[in-house]
Design an enzyme around this catalytic site. Structure first.
Site, mmCIF file in Angstrom:
data_model
loop_
_atom_site.group_PDB
_atom_site.id
_atom_site.type_symbol
_atom_site.label_atom_id
_atom_site.label_comp_id
_atom_site.label_asym_id
_atom_site.label_seq_id
_atom_site.Cartn_x
_atom_site.Cartn_y
_atom_site.Cartn_z
ATOM 1 N N GLU A 103 -5.432 -29.828 -6.098
ATOM 2 C CA GLU A 103 -5.217 -29.804 -4.639
ATOM 3 C C GLU A 103 -6.029 -30.879 -3.925
ATOM 4 O O GLU A 103 -5.538 -31.558 -3.032
ATOM 5 C CB GLU A 103 -5.587 -28.409 -4.085
ATOM 6 C CG GLU A 103 -5.401 -28.307 -2.574
ATOM 7 C CD GLU A 103 -5.908 -26.996 -1.999
ATOM 8 O OE1 GLU A 103 -6.282 -26.096 -2.776
ATOM 9 O OE2 GLU A 103 -5.938 -26.883 -0.754
ATOM 10 N N GLU A 136 -0.634 -25.565 4.909
ATOM 11 C CA GLU A 136 -0.479 -25.446 3.455
ATOM 12 C C GLU A 136 0.873 -26.062 3.136
ATOM 13 O O GLU A 136 1.922 -25.511 3.467
ATOM 14 C CB GLU A 136 -0.498 -23.964 3.036
ATOM 15 C CG GLU A 136 -1.788 -23.226 3.365
ATOM 16 C CD GLU A 136 -2.871 -23.379 2.303
ATOM 17 O OE1 GLU A 136 -2.696 -24.201 1.355
ATOM 18 O OE2 GLU A 136 -3.906 -22.688 2.408
ATOM 19 N N HIS A 194 -4.028 -28.695 3.265
ATOM 20 C CA HIS A 194 -4.238 -27.951 2.019
ATOM 21 C C HIS A 194 -2.928 -27.773 1.262
ATOM 22 O O HIS A 194 -1.846 -28.055 1.785
ATOM 23 C CB HIS A 194 -4.827 -26.558 2.314
ATOM 24 C CG HIS A 194 -6.265 -26.603 2.709
ATOM 25 N ND1 HIS A 194 -7.297 -26.251 1.859
ATOM 26 C CD2 HIS A 194 -6.859 -26.992 3.873
ATOM 27 C CE1 HIS A 194 -8.454 -26.409 2.490
ATOM 28 N NE2 HIS A 194 -8.213 -26.859 3.715
ATOM 29 N N HIS A 231 -11.220 -29.379 0.436
ATOM 30 C CA HIS A 231 -11.896 -29.444 -0.872
ATOM 31 C C HIS A 231 -12.481 -30.830 -1.170
ATOM 32 O O HIS A 231 -12.717 -31.585 -0.255
ATOM 33 C CB HIS A 231 -10.946 -28.962 -1.979
ATOM 34 C CG HIS A 231 -10.226 -27.702 -1.591
ATOM 35 N ND1 HIS A 231 -10.817 -26.462 -1.635
ATOM 36 C CD2 HIS A 231 -8.974 -27.508 -1.075
ATOM 37 C CE1 HIS A 231 -9.949 -25.550 -1.197
ATOM 38 N NE2 HIS A 231 -8.825 -26.157 -0.836
HETATM 39 ZN ZN LIG Z 1 -7.124 -25.359 -0.042
#
Ligand SMILES: [Zn+2]
Length: 474
Positions: A294, A415, A347, A280
């Protein structure tokens, strides 16, 4: 009290640092006086129990050296298995004092027997034979007595006879053998001008490594070395390396040195470009929860990971180092342009507030044929993250994600945790925990290279962090 002991400690250090040969406490031979010309070399060998006297405390410097004695002294220097046992020779039984050394030295091709199957253990060694034994034992690689004799002369290990010859057929006295053997082991004892050539460089791979005056733990400690220290190696005596560090010379056990040259390891790692991709950015904040975005969490974690990697020879590149937006294809293009060796996208997850845990992804596609590599990378990263963060283990999964599908290198997406889950969020929000995540990712990368690519010589990088390699995946 404290100050006194510190001063005392300093004195001990200085004494050790300046004595060439270890102090030999309580070790004397009746027949080796203060002024004996071979005293230093005889005591050096006696310190390492390489050469002994007899039960009455005599060294017998003027006695000839038998083949059995020569095999035993060389065997002890190399720390061969000297346990008495049966041999391949018809005149050396298992209760002969040197049977173990004779058998082992014969097996290594250092000493040979005679055509009739005998060894003739009591036969005196002549100087030419001694030169060949030393050449074979210490891997000078001379194959003839003439070549071995010349080599020992040129290395400052042996001197010629008064008439200028080597005296290859003359028998050798124990004191002379001790001198040649000590000089072979410790180049500091060689004749002036014959410096050992320290032409190999190695990393130390452990902390607090003892740097000793001889090739066994019987020798005094001259100093300590630590992981990542670079040392120069001249040669090996059995398992011990004769090294130079900070212009001091001595021995360390070779198990604690890298197997490859420092320049080779650095060269290999410099050629590994690791692409770290913080997910992102800018107008794309990614997931959010409890006021945390995030894009910010994963950027901070990735920069912390970059800092770990920059302390190593690896080449590291981040797809973004600021709060900027990148399309997914731009991230892949960046990795490809930089010739990435691996790609790791970082992430954080979000779902319904109650989902929790860490997961890692890889994918198989036409572009990315590195399926096994990607899965291994994802698994090493996942295991380290679970270890560090102790969140529930959601596993390593296959998922069709653009950056995994389109890259043509081993690629994984991690993640870290669920940003909308209160307990996961608390870790994502903490700089201390993000540091732990970065360290875990770094160790996961090391595990991948250590196990998957077999780069065992990066063990020093673990040691730098007080860590060790993970278990290998099956
Ligand atoms: Zn993400």
């Amino acid at each position: 009290m404290r100050r006194i002991s510190q001063v005392f400690g300093l004195c001990i250090t200085l004494i050790l640092a300046f004595s060439l040969v270890p102090e030999v406490h309580g070790m004397t031979f009746n027949d080796i006086g203060e002024s004996h010309r071979a005293k230093e070399e005889i005591f050096y060998l006696a310190t390492g129990k390489i050469a002994n006297g007899d039960l009455a405390g005599n060294f017998k410097p003027n006695s000839t050296v038998t083949r059995a004695e020569a095999a035993a002294m060389i065997g002890r220097a190399l720390q061969l298995d000297g346990d008495q046992r049966a041999t391949e020779f018809n005149d050396v039984g298992s209760n002969h004092f040197a049977s173990g050394y004779i058998q082992e030295a014969a097996k290594l091709g250092i000493i040979t027997g005679y055509r009739d199957g005998s060894f003739q253990p009591d036969k005196p060694v002549v100087r030419g034979e001694m030169a060949l034994l030393i050449s074979r034992a210490f891997e000078y690689n001379s194959t003839t007595i003439t070549a071995a004799s010349h080599q020992l002369l040129s290395m400052g290990i042996a001197q010629g006879m008064a008439d200028g010859s080597f005296g290859a057929k003359e028998s050798i006295k124990r004191s002379d053998f001790a001198v040649f053997l000590a000089r072979s082991i410790n180049a500091e004892m060689r004749l002036l001008g014959q410096e050992a050539s320290f032409n190999k460089s190695r990393y130390v791979t452990t902390n607090n490594l003892n740097f000793r005056s001889g090739p066994s733990t019987l020798y005094s400690i001259k100093g300590k070395l630590n992981s990542s220290d670079k040392v120069k190696v001249a040669y090996y005596i059995g398992e011990w390396a004769y090294i130079e560090s900070n212009s001091k010379q001595g021995f360390v056990h070779s198990a604690y040195l890298s197997k490859t040259d420092v320049t080779d390891i650095e060269g290999i790692l410099k050629n590994k470009t690791l692409i770290i991709d913080p997910g992102h950015g800018d107008q794309d904040p990614g997931a959010s929860g409890y006021g945390l975005l995030e894009k910010n969490v994963v950027l901070d974690t990735s920069i912390r990971l970059k800092n770990y990697l920059e302390d190593s020879p690896f080449n590291v590149k981040l797809t973004r180092e600021k709060d900027v937006f990148l399309e997914l294809w731009e991230r892949v293009a960046f990795a490809e342009e930089n010739n990435g060796d691996i790609f790791i996208s970082v992430h954080a997850n979000a779902f319904n507030g109650s989902a929790t845990g860490t997961e890692s992804y890889y994918y198989r596609s036409a572009n990315n044929s590195y399926v096994k590599e990607s899965k291994a990378l994802a698994t090493y990263l996942q295991n380290r993250l679970i270890n560090a963060w102790n969140l529930s283990d959601r596993g390593v999964k296959e998922k069709n994600l653009h950056v995994l599908r389109e890259n043509s290198m081993p690629a994984s997406l991690v993640e870290l945790g669920f940003i909308d889950n209160k307990s996961d969020n608390a870790k994502l929000a903490s700089a201390e925990w993000r540091q732990k995540a970065a360290k875990a990712l770094y160790l996961g990368i090391l595990d991948y290279y250590y196990h998957y690519e077999g780069l065992k010589d990066i063990s020093y990088l673990y040691e730098n962090l007080g860590a060790s390699p993970s278990k290998k995946l099956h």
